[in-house]
Design a protein around this motif. Structure first.
Motif, mmCIF file in Angstrom:
data_model
loop_
_atom_site.group_PDB
_atom_site.id
_atom_site.type_symbol
_atom_site.label_atom_id
_atom_site.label_comp_id
_atom_site.label_asym_id
_atom_site.label_seq_id
_atom_site.Cartn_x
_atom_site.Cartn_y
_atom_site.Cartn_z
ATOM 1 N N MET A 1 0.840 -1.203 0.000
ATOM 2 C CA MET A 1 0.000 0.000 0.000
ATOM 3 C C MET A 1 0.873 1.250 0.000
ATOM 4 O O MET A 1 1.889 1.300 0.689
ATOM 5 C CB MET A 1 -0.901 0.029 1.243
ATOM 6 C CG MET A 1 -1.931 -1.083 1.315
ATOM 7 S SD MET A 1 -2.926 -0.974 2.828
ATOM 8 C CE MET A 1 -3.896 0.493 2.499
ATOM 9 N N ARG A 2 0.445 2.239 -0.763
ATOM 10 C CA ARG A 2 1.188 3.485 -0.779
ATOM 11 C C ARG A 2 0.837 4.311 0.458
ATOM 12 O O ARG A 2 -0.225 4.131 1.063
ATOM 13 C CB ARG A 2 0.869 4.277 -2.043
ATOM 14 C CG ARG A 2 -0.576 4.698 -2.144
ATOM 15 C CD ARG A 2 -0.925 5.236 -3.509
ATOM 16 N NE ARG A 2 -2.341 5.560 -3.596
ATOM 17 C CZ ARG A 2 -2.819 6.755 -3.909
ATOM 18 N NH1 ARG A 2 -1.988 7.741 -4.169
ATOM 19 N NH2 ARG A 2 -4.120 6.965 -3.978
ATOM 20 N N THR A 3 1.731 5.209 0.841
ATOM 21 C CA THR A 3 1.501 6.117 1.962
ATOM 22 C C THR A 3 1.414 7.541 1.427
ATOM 23 O O THR A 3 2.258 7.972 0.634
ATOM 24 C CB THR A 3 2.620 6.008 3.003
ATOM 25 O OG1 THR A 3 2.629 4.679 3.540
ATOM 26 C CG2 THR A 3 2.409 6.998 4.138
ATOM 27 N N GLU A 279 4.364 5.838 13.325
ATOM 28 C CA GLU A 279 4.829 4.520 13.775
ATOM 29 C C GLU A 279 3.788 3.450 13.476
ATOM 30 O O GLU A 279 4.132 2.360 12.999
ATOM 31 C CB GLU A 279 5.136 4.558 15.274
ATOM 32 C CG GLU A 279 6.286 5.467 15.667
ATOM 33 C CD GLU A 279 5.895 6.940 15.697
ATOM 34 O OE1 GLU A 279 6.819 7.793 15.683
ATOM 35 O OE2 GLU A 279 4.676 7.236 15.716
ATOM 36 N N LEU A 280 2.523 3.734 13.769
ATOM 37 C CA LEU A 280 1.464 2.767 13.460
ATOM 38 C C LEU A 280 1.398 2.529 11.963
ATOM 39 O O LEU A 280 1.255 1.385 11.516
ATOM 40 C CB LEU A 280 0.118 3.264 13.975
ATOM 41 C CG LEU A 280 -1.061 2.344 13.615
ATOM 42 C CD1 LEU A 280 -1.031 1.074 14.446
ATOM 43 C CD2 LEU A 280 -2.393 3.061 13.767
ATOM 44 N N ALA A 281 1.494 3.595 11.178
ATOM 45 C CA ALA A 281 1.431 3.459 9.725
ATOM 46 C C ALA A 281 2.497 2.495 9.215
ATOM 47 O O ALA A 281 2.216 1.627 8.371
ATOM 48 C CB ALA A 281 1.588 4.826 9.067
ATOM 49 N N GLU A 282 3.698 2.624 9.728
ATOM 50 C CA GLU A 282 4.798 1.747 9.297
ATOM 51 C C GLU A 282 4.532 0.298 9.691
ATOM 52 O O GLU A 282 4.755 -0.629 8.898
ATOM 53 C CB GLU A 282 6.110 2.228 9.906
ATOM 54 C CG GLU A 282 6.594 3.560 9.345
ATOM 55 C CD GLU A 282 7.866 4.040 10.012
ATOM 56 O OE1 GLU A 282 8.416 3.274 10.849
ATOM 57 O OE2 GLU A 282 8.328 5.159 9.715
ATOM 58 N N ARG A 283 4.043 0.097 10.894
ATOM 59 C CA ARG A 283 3.787 -1.274 11.360
ATOM 60 C C ARG A 283 2.632 -1.912 10.600
ATOM 61 O O ARG A 283 2.662 -3.099 10.290
ATOM 62 C CB ARG A 283 3.511 -1.256 12.854
ATOM 63 C CG ARG A 283 4.735 -0.841 13.689
ATOM 64 C CD ARG A 283 4.363 -0.550 15.127
ATOM 65 N NE ARG A 283 3.881 -1.752 15.817
ATOM 66 C CZ ARG A 283 3.306 -1.721 17.020
ATOM 67 N NH1 ARG A 283 3.122 -0.563 17.637
ATOM 68 N NH2 ARG A 283 2.917 -2.849 17.579
ATOM 69 N N VAL A 284 1.612 -1.126 10.289
ATOM 70 C CA VAL A 284 0.486 -1.651 9.502
ATOM 71 C C VAL A 284 0.966 -2.045 8.106
ATOM 72 O O VAL A 284 0.578 -3.098 7.580
ATOM 73 C CB VAL A 284 -0.658 -0.631 9.426
ATOM 74 C CG1 VAL A 284 -1.693 -1.067 8.380
ATOM 75 C CG2 VAL A 284 -1.330 -0.475 10.782
ATOM 76 N N ALA A 285 1.794 -1.232 7.493
ATOM 77 C CA ALA A 285 2.301 -1.541 6.156
ATOM 78 C C ALA A 285 3.039 -2.871 6.144
ATOM 79 O O ALA A 285 2.878 -3.684 5.221
ATOM 80 C CB ALA A 285 3.216 -0.421 5.667
ATOM 81 N N VAL A 286 3.822 -3.106 7.178
ATOM 82 C CA VAL A 286 4.560 -4.372 7.279
ATOM 83 C C VAL A 286 3.591 -5.539 7.452
ATOM 84 O O VAL A 286 3.712 -6.583 6.784
ATOM 85 C CB VAL A 286 5.563 -4.312 8.450
ATOM 86 C CG1 VAL A 286 6.161 -5.698 8.708
ATOM 87 C CG2 VAL A 286 6.658 -3.306 8.166
ATOM 88 N N ASP A 287 2.611 -5.390 8.335
ATOM 89 C CA ASP A 287 1.658 -6.472 8.582
ATOM 90 C C ASP A 287 0.761 -6.729 7.377
ATOM 91 O O ASP A 287 0.391 -7.879 7.092
ATOM 92 C CB ASP A 287 0.806 -6.162 9.816
ATOM 93 C CG ASP A 287 1.547 -6.398 11.115
ATOM 94 O OD1 ASP A 287 2.564 -7.120 11.089
ATOM 95 O OD2 ASP A 287 1.115 -5.879 12.164
ATOM 96 N N VAL A 288 0.394 -5.677 6.663
ATOM 97 C CA VAL A 288 -0.414 -5.860 5.453
ATOM 98 C C VAL A 288 0.347 -6.706 4.439
ATOM 99 O O VAL A 288 -0.204 -7.650 3.850
ATOM 100 C CB VAL A 288 -0.810 -4.497 4.844
ATOM 101 C CG1 VAL A 288 -1.264 -4.671 3.389
ATOM 102 C CG2 VAL A 288 -1.933 -3.860 5.643
ATOM 103 N N ALA A 289 1.604 -6.386 4.217
ATOM 104 C CA ALA A 289 2.401 -7.141 3.241
ATOM 105 C C ALA A 289 2.519 -8.606 3.658
ATOM 106 O O ALA A 289 2.398 -9.512 2.817
ATOM 107 C CB ALA A 289 3.787 -6.511 3.121
#
Length: 434
Positions: A1-3, A279-289
């Protein structure tokens, strides 16, 4: 996902919408095609439906009106665990739908003058249940139960004939219909089914409906627009949408799982996270992938999450997150916030609002009791989701006696003369002259 980083900017609602555009091109392209399909059914009836079934569903010589034995066979073969789940979902949706029927209200304007506001059900409803990438017995419940609670006398159901079922409607759809007592079922799909419900098909004994409802792809949504004015329709439910507003205390794994849960519906599905926590955005991106790669429909999910309609959006604060959500007006809104219950009141534009970590959209899809047929594409700014009220018409019943009419006699005559409509006033005077 893009940010997308919107921090430090002053944005109008239009600016916010432009940041995460919806997948609208496919809908625009579908309208012309859907209109032609609807008109073909109106003009050629069963012949058109059969040609469309062969072209789109790869089915020939099937029985369009579904025989009673097909419905009975499907119910008999339904797995007990699935039947129990459907029965419970029906029970819950009935409870919630009953709260959507307004009580009759009598207003006393003056002595001998009353207006009664009553809600009349339409006579006949057509329910469309899609049958493409997934099977939706839950949508049978979500459409049929509110119509039944509203008091609709006739409910017809349509769903596409399935090539792998020998041209029959999917048995789970038929079984759900049976549990609700629906006996009028048609094996027809897409925009053609919408056209058939709107105009009727005499060749197969299908009478036109007063209101049609149900989700579907872009062609179904566009067909509803094509028949608007001929029949009533629910909202044009297009590709699904989820918008999650989360703060730093949110669980990134749950946020990621919920984004993916809606992305698996369709490549055009919209999945958006709005947060003021980088910080949440980064962690969500990792979990989504990680989670997207492991799910069954990983390719479909990847297409949806990588599309321009999906994004992680960084905002300055809660106020900006709320403004973004209200401008976007998502079909499904999840609040993963420390004060989610209190904050919910400020999120005013959404098809349905899911509050807190333990209220995912998938609960609403099946067992919450709420309805999962909801407005998409920003329609939540002005349109409701499906409910018993979709099948009800408010109607005013006016009753004045002679004395009450005499009290407003001169006023009516004065206004009628002002509008140069003297016969209106003469109709009043006729009641007081020999």
């Amino acid at each position: 996902m893009r940010t997308i980083d919107l921090r430090g900017r002053t944005l109008s609602p239009a600016d916010m919408l432009a940041a995460v555009p919806r997948a609208t091109q496919a809908r625009a392209e579908a309208l012309d095609t859907a209109t032609r399909i609807v008109e073909d059914v109106r003009e050629r009836g069963e012949v058109a439906l059969r040609e469309q079934a062969e072209r789109f569903d790869h089915v020939v010589d099937h029985r369009i009106p579904v025989p009673a034995e097909h419905i009975a066979d499907a119910l008999a073969a339904l797995e007990p665990e699935v039947r129990a789940a459907l029965d419970e979902a029906i029970r819950r949706v009935r409870i919630a739908s009953a709260a959507q029927v307004p009580a009759t209200q009598v207003t006393r304007i003056g002595e001998g003058a009353t207006i009664t506001q009553r809600w009349q059900p339409v006579h006949r409803v057509g329910v469309y249940i899609p049958g493409g990438k997934a099977v939706y017995p839950s949508s049978v419940i979500m459409n049929v139960v509110p119509a039944q609670i509203a008091g609709v006398e006739q409910i017809a159901l349509a769903s596409p004939p399935q090539h792998d079922q020998g041209g029959r409607v999917h048995p789970t759809i038929l079984a759900a219909a049976a549990l609700l007592g629906i006996t009028e079922v048609y094996a027809m799909g897409g925009a053609g089914a919408i056209g058939a419900f709107a105009h009727g098909v005499a060749d197969i004994g299908l009478d036109p409906v007063d209101v049609l409802s149900g989700p579907g792809n872009n062609y179904v949504a566009s067909a509803k627009r094509a028949v608007a004015g001929v029949v009533g329709t629910d909202s044009e439910a297009g590709a699904t949408e989820i918008l999650i507003v989360a703060d730093s205390a949110a669980d990134p794994r749950l946020v990621a799982a919920d984004l993916i849960s809606q992305a698996e519906h369709d490549e055009q599905a919209s999945a958006v996270l709005v947060t003021d926590s980088p910080e949440l955005a980064e962690r969500v991106a990792v979990d989504v992938a990680r989670l997207a790669a492991a799910t069954r429909h990983s390719e479909r999910v990847a297409a949806a999450l990588d599309g321009p309609q999906s994004a992680i959006v960084l905002v300055d604060d809660r106020a900006m997150a709320t403004a973004f959500s209200n401008a976007y007006a998502p079909e499904h809104l999840e609040l993963h916030l420390q004060d989610a219950e209190a904050a919910a009141a400020t999120f005013t534009s959404a098809g349905a609002v899911f509050v807190g970590d333990h209220t995912p959209v998938s609960l609403g899809d099946y067992m919450a009791g709420s309805n999962h047929v909801l407005p998409t594409g920003g329609q939540a700014r002005y349109a409701p989701g499906l409910g018993a009220y979709t099948f009800l018409r408010p109607q005013q019943v006016i009753s004045y006696d002679r004395a009450a009419l005499a009290e407003v006699r001169s006023g009516v005559v004065a206004l009628a003369n002002t509008e140069v409509l003297p016969a209106h006033g003469e109709a009043i005077e006729a009641r007081f002259t020999a």
